[in-house]
Write an enzyme that holds these catalytic residues in place. Structure first.
Site, PDB file in Angstrom:
ATOM      1  N   GLU A 224       0.874  -0.903  -0.090  1.00 14.33           N
ATOM      2  CA  GLU A 224      -0.057  -0.103  -0.046  1.00 14.33           C
ATOM      3  C   GLU A 224       0.836   1.191  -0.085  1.00 14.33           C
ATOM      4  OE1 GLU A 224      -2.866   0.358   3.291  1.00 14.33           O
ATOM      5  OE2 GLU A 224      -3.727   2.358   2.493  1.00 14.33           O
TER       6      GLU A 224
ATOM      7  N   ASN B 147      -4.537   5.135  -2.120  1.00 18.12           N
ATOM      8  CA  ASN B 147      -5.523   5.687  -1.505  1.00 18.12           C
ATOM      9  C   ASN B 147      -6.354   6.640  -2.215  1.00 18.12           C
ATOM     10  OD1 ASN B 147      -5.660   4.199   1.348  1.00 18.12           O
ATOM     11  ND2 ASN B 147      -3.541   5.066   1.137  1.00 18.12           N
TER      12      ASN B 147
ATOM     13  N   GLU C 156      -7.805   2.353  -3.091  1.00 20.10           N
ATOM     14  CA  GLU C 156      -8.519   1.917  -1.878  1.00 20.10           C
ATOM     15  C   GLU C 156      -9.458   3.447  -1.539  1.00 20.10           C
ATOM     16  OE1 GLU C 156      -5.932   1.082   1.276  1.00 20.10           O
ATOM     17  OE2 GLU C 156      -5.227  -0.501   0.377  1.00 20.10           O
TER      18      GLU C 156
ATOM     19  N   ASP D 116     -12.031   0.682   2.029  1.00 21.36           N
ATOM     20  CA  ASP D 116     -10.911   0.942   3.297  1.00 21.36           C
ATOM     21  C   ASP D 116     -11.640   1.098   4.577  1.00 21.36           C
ATOM     22  OD1 ASP D 116      -8.636   1.187   4.468  1.00 21.36           O
ATOM     23  OD2 ASP D 116      -8.096   2.967   3.256  1.00 21.36           O
TER      24      ASP D 116
ATOM     25  N   GLU E  10      -5.895  -4.884   8.534  1.00 20.94           N
ATOM     26  CA  GLU E  10      -5.007  -3.893   8.780  1.00 20.94           C
ATOM     27  C   GLU E  10      -4.512  -3.515  10.065  1.00 20.94           C
ATOM     28  OE1 GLU E  10      -6.254  -0.332   6.619  1.00 20.94           O
ATOM     29  OE2 GLU E  10      -7.308   0.301   8.245  1.00 20.94           O
TER      30      GLU E  10
HETATM   31  P1  C2E Z   1      -5.104   4.030   5.953  1.00 19.23           P
HETATM   32  O1  C2E Z   1      -5.494   3.864   4.448  1.00 19.23           O
HETATM   33  O2  C2E Z   1      -5.807   3.183   6.832  1.00 19.23           O
HETATM   34  O3  C2E Z   1      -3.512   3.557   5.865  1.00 19.23           O
HETATM   35  C1  C2E Z   1      -3.107   2.688   7.100  1.00 19.23           C
HETATM   36  C2  C2E Z   1      -2.546   3.573   8.099  1.00 19.23           C
HETATM   37  O4  C2E Z   1      -2.166   2.594   9.206  1.00 19.23           O
HETATM   38  C3  C2E Z   1      -1.027   3.914   7.780  1.00 19.23           C
HETATM   39  O5  C2E Z   1      -1.138   5.047   8.518  1.00 19.23           O
HETATM   40  C4  C2E Z   1      -0.425   3.009   8.361  1.00 19.23           C
HETATM   41  O6  C2E Z   1       1.147   3.609   8.671  1.00 19.23           O
HETATM   42  C5  C2E Z   1      -0.871   2.680   9.514  1.00 19.23           C
HETATM   43  N1  C2E Z   1      -0.607   1.311   9.994  1.00 19.23           N
HETATM   44  C6  C2E Z   1      -0.248   0.143   9.134  1.00 19.23           C
HETATM   45  N2  C2E Z   1       0.044  -0.752  10.073  1.00 19.23           N
HETATM   46  C7  C2E Z   1      -0.359  -0.455  11.363  1.00 19.23           C
HETATM   47  C8  C2E Z   1      -0.229  -1.198  12.537  1.00 19.23           C
HETATM   48  O7  C2E Z   1       0.135  -2.314  12.849  1.00 19.23           O
HETATM   49  N3  C2E Z   1      -0.680  -0.284  13.663  1.00 19.23           N
HETATM   50  C9  C2E Z   1      -1.013   0.901  13.660  1.00 19.23           C
HETATM   51  N4  C2E Z   1      -1.318   1.702  14.770  1.00 19.23           N
HETATM   52  N5  C2E Z   1      -0.880   1.896  12.517  1.00 19.23           N
HETATM   53  C10 C2E Z   1      -0.558   0.829  11.457  1.00 19.23           C
HETATM   54  P2  C2E Z   1      -0.680   6.677   7.748  1.00 19.23           P
HETATM   55  O8  C2E Z   1       0.514   6.331   6.628  1.00 19.23           O
HETATM   56  O9  C2E Z   1      -0.353   7.586   8.765  1.00 19.23           O
HETATM   57  O10 C2E Z   1      -1.791   6.961   6.883  1.00 19.23           O
HETATM   58  C11 C2E Z   1      -3.052   7.507   7.472  1.00 19.23           C
HETATM   59  C12 C2E Z   1      -4.209   7.579   6.551  1.00 19.23           C
HETATM   60  O11 C2E Z   1      -3.974   8.654   5.607  1.00 19.23           O
HETATM   61  C13 C2E Z   1      -4.424   6.535   5.707  1.00 19.23           C
HETATM   62  O12 C2E Z   1      -5.066   5.503   6.299  1.00 19.23           O
HETATM   63  C14 C2E Z   1      -5.153   6.943   4.582  1.00 19.23           C
HETATM   64  O13 C2E Z   1      -6.365   7.195   4.576  1.00 19.23           O
HETATM   65  C15 C2E Z   1      -4.318   8.500   4.281  1.00 19.23           C
HETATM   66  N6  C2E Z   1      -3.340   8.194   3.163  1.00 19.23           N
HETATM   67  C16 C2E Z   1      -2.247   7.888   3.127  1.00 19.23           C
HETATM   68  N7  C2E Z   1      -1.663   8.025   2.146  1.00 19.23           N
HETATM   69  C17 C2E Z   1      -2.537   8.725   1.200  1.00 19.23           C
HETATM   70  C18 C2E Z   1      -2.585   9.407  -0.095  1.00 19.23           C
HETATM   71  O14 C2E Z   1      -1.541   9.057  -0.795  1.00 19.23           O
HETATM   72  N8  C2E Z   1      -3.647  10.010  -0.553  1.00 19.23           N
HETATM   73  C19 C2E Z   1      -4.823  10.284   0.390  1.00 19.23           C
HETATM   74  N9  C2E Z   1      -5.903  10.821  -0.315  1.00 19.23           N
HETATM   75  N10 C2E Z   1      -4.701   9.620   1.490  1.00 19.23           N
HETATM   76  C20 C2E Z   1      -3.837   8.957   1.919  1.00 19.23           C
HETATM   77 CA    CA Z   2      -5.576   2.633   2.687  1.00 19.11          CA
HETATM   78 CA    CA Z   3      -7.524   1.724   6.423  1.00 21.06          CA
END
Ligand code: C2E
Ligand code: CA
Ligand code: CA
Length: 379
Positions: free
Chosen positions: A157, A215, A247, A277, A334
């Site tokens: 991802e 995403n 997603e 998602d 996830e």
């Molecule tokens: P998401 O799509 O639900 O992505 C998963 C988030 O959970 C990611 O946070 C990831 O680092 C985190 N995560 C993964 N495994 C674990 C785990 O075992 N424990 C915990 N506590 N967290 C875990 P991240 O990278 O901070 O991203 C947060 C959100 O930001 C994402 O949630 C997604 O909704 C959004 N996002 C990320 N990249 C993009 C992007 O390029 N465009 C858009 N529009 N949204 C994005």
């Molecule tokens: Ca996601």
């Molecule tokens: Ca998610």
């Protein structure tokens, strides 16, 4: 309510007219509000949805839920808020008395272990995002998705990161919301998507033909050019549509449902995978499943985290996985952080796993090294 709080001696009472307004206030105060009183029956974004968004920001203050609905609804909403990592002080049915409010607010001072830092400690302005775009500071990191049985990598991802000149690596929660509110999300999304597909192609070139998940922001789903843009960009990168999974969250889809439906259906027709998602958190997850031709369902990490100890979370996981299987969707858990959680979702029949137990998100070069090491191990 504001008047009652003032009478009770509360200083600095803010009133939000809507969920979006509340999120704006929270972001203006950098998340440092002592307590929030949330009426579940708000217009537009309902209270459950708002609490999810609050949970996302890592809000550390107390939360009081208020509703005219029956006690069962209130209790369930309280439980959901708790699953989001929020500190629920209590639930009250309307009409609310001053004594109830005083009692609940007095709990707000109780210390609690900080679960995580507030994700956006600095004030991100639209201009700083524009500057960041001009200076090419936006990047994507990848987190592996592995097969639940063999633990072999099957996909990644792409997760946005901002290499901020003074604040270091910023997570998406610190800037995607601002970009959405300020009309910058289309431009930023195009940059992040191109980056993800180019870097994804690099994984393929290095001998790792994994699926690449991206995403899609709700603020971008109203752009009717999106399907053609993604199609053209993936072809330019040398990837097939079937290698790519898009997603979307239920909230993203709800912003402009008619256009989102068209955009997502066209993407599916072009052969891209579609993933729902954060499944199970919103109130219309099931409805969206019926409307949109999804190929994958991602179980929200709040349920995965609590599934081993909480009967409700366990039931939601089980129900979602069973239903996804009947609909022919691939399931991804996830946020898998412990062996216990891995065992649970395996036992429930989940297909894929993503989480810190397997690996954290990392830059492409690091991921390639990680994939190589894992390949060597299994040989
Ligand atoms: P998401 O799509 O639900 O992505 C998963 C988030 O959970 C990611 O946070 C990831 O680092 C985190 N995560 C993964 N495994 C674990 C785990 O075992 N424990 C915990 N506590 N967290 C875990 P991240 O990278 O901070 O991203 C947060 C959100 O930001 C994402 O949630 C997604 O909704 C959004 N996002 C990320 N990249 C993009 C992007 O390029 N465009 C858009 N529009 N949204 C994005
Ligand atoms: Ca996601
Ligand atoms: Ca998610």
């Amino acid at each position: 309510m504001a008047a009652m709080l003032a009478n009770l001696g509360a200083r600095d009472v803010l009133t939000a007219a809507s969920g979006l307004d509340a999120l704006r206030l929270l972001s203006e105060r950098n998340g440092s509000l002592e307590a929030v009183i949330c009426d579940l029956g708000m217009p537009a974004m309902d209270g459950v949805e708002l609490l999810r968004q609050f949970g996302r920001t890592g809000f550390q203050g107390g939360v009081i839920l208020m509703s005219g609905a029956d006690e069962k609804v209130l209790n369930t909403a309280g439980k959901l808020a708790d699953l989001q990592g929020l500190r629920v002080l209590g639930q009250v049915q309307k009409p609310v008395t001053p004594a109830q409010v005083t009692g609940l607010l007095s709990r707000s001072a109780a210390p609690r272990a900080r679960r995580r830092q507030y994700a956006a400690p600095l004030q991100v302005s639209p201009q700083s995002i524009r500057d960041g775009i001009a200076r090419d500071e936006f990047a994507v990191w990848f987190q592996p998705k592995v097969d639940a049985g063999s633990l072999k990598p099957v996909g990644v991802e792409a997760l946005a990161r901002w290499r901020h000149p003074s604040s270091g690596i910023l997570p998406p929660d610190a800037f995607i919301g601002v970009a959405e509110r300020e009309g910058l999300v289309g431009e930023l999304s195009q940059i992040l998507t191109s980056r993800a597909l180019m870097e994804g192609a690099r994984l393929h070139d290095n001998g790792f033909p994994l699926t690449i998940a991206i995403n899609l922001s709700g603020g971008w789903l109203d752009d009717l050019h999106l399907p053609d843009f993604i199609h053209a960009t993936s072809q330019a990168a040398g990837l097939r549509s079937a290698d790519i999974i898009l997603e979307v969250t239920e909230t993203g889809v709800m912003k402009d449902l008619a256009t989102a439906l068209e955009v997502l259906t066209r993407l599916r027709l072009k052969g891209f995978g579609l993933s729902i998602d954060d499944f199970g958190i919103g109130y219309s997850s099931f409805e969206q499943l019926d409307r949109i031709p999804f190929t994958e369902l991602k179980l929200d990490r709040s349920f995965v985290n609590k599934g081993t100890e909480d009967a409700t979370a366990h039931a939601i996981l089980q129900g979602s996985i069973d239903m996804a299987r009947r609909m022919g969707l691939t399931t991804v858990a996830e946020g898998v952080e412990t062996e216990g959680q891995l065992e649970l979702v395996r036992m429930l029949g989940c297909d894929r796993i993503q989480g810190y137990l397997i690996a954290r998100p990392m830059p492409t070069d690091e991921l390639i090294a990680w994939l190589r090491a894992r390949q060597d191990e299994s040989e």
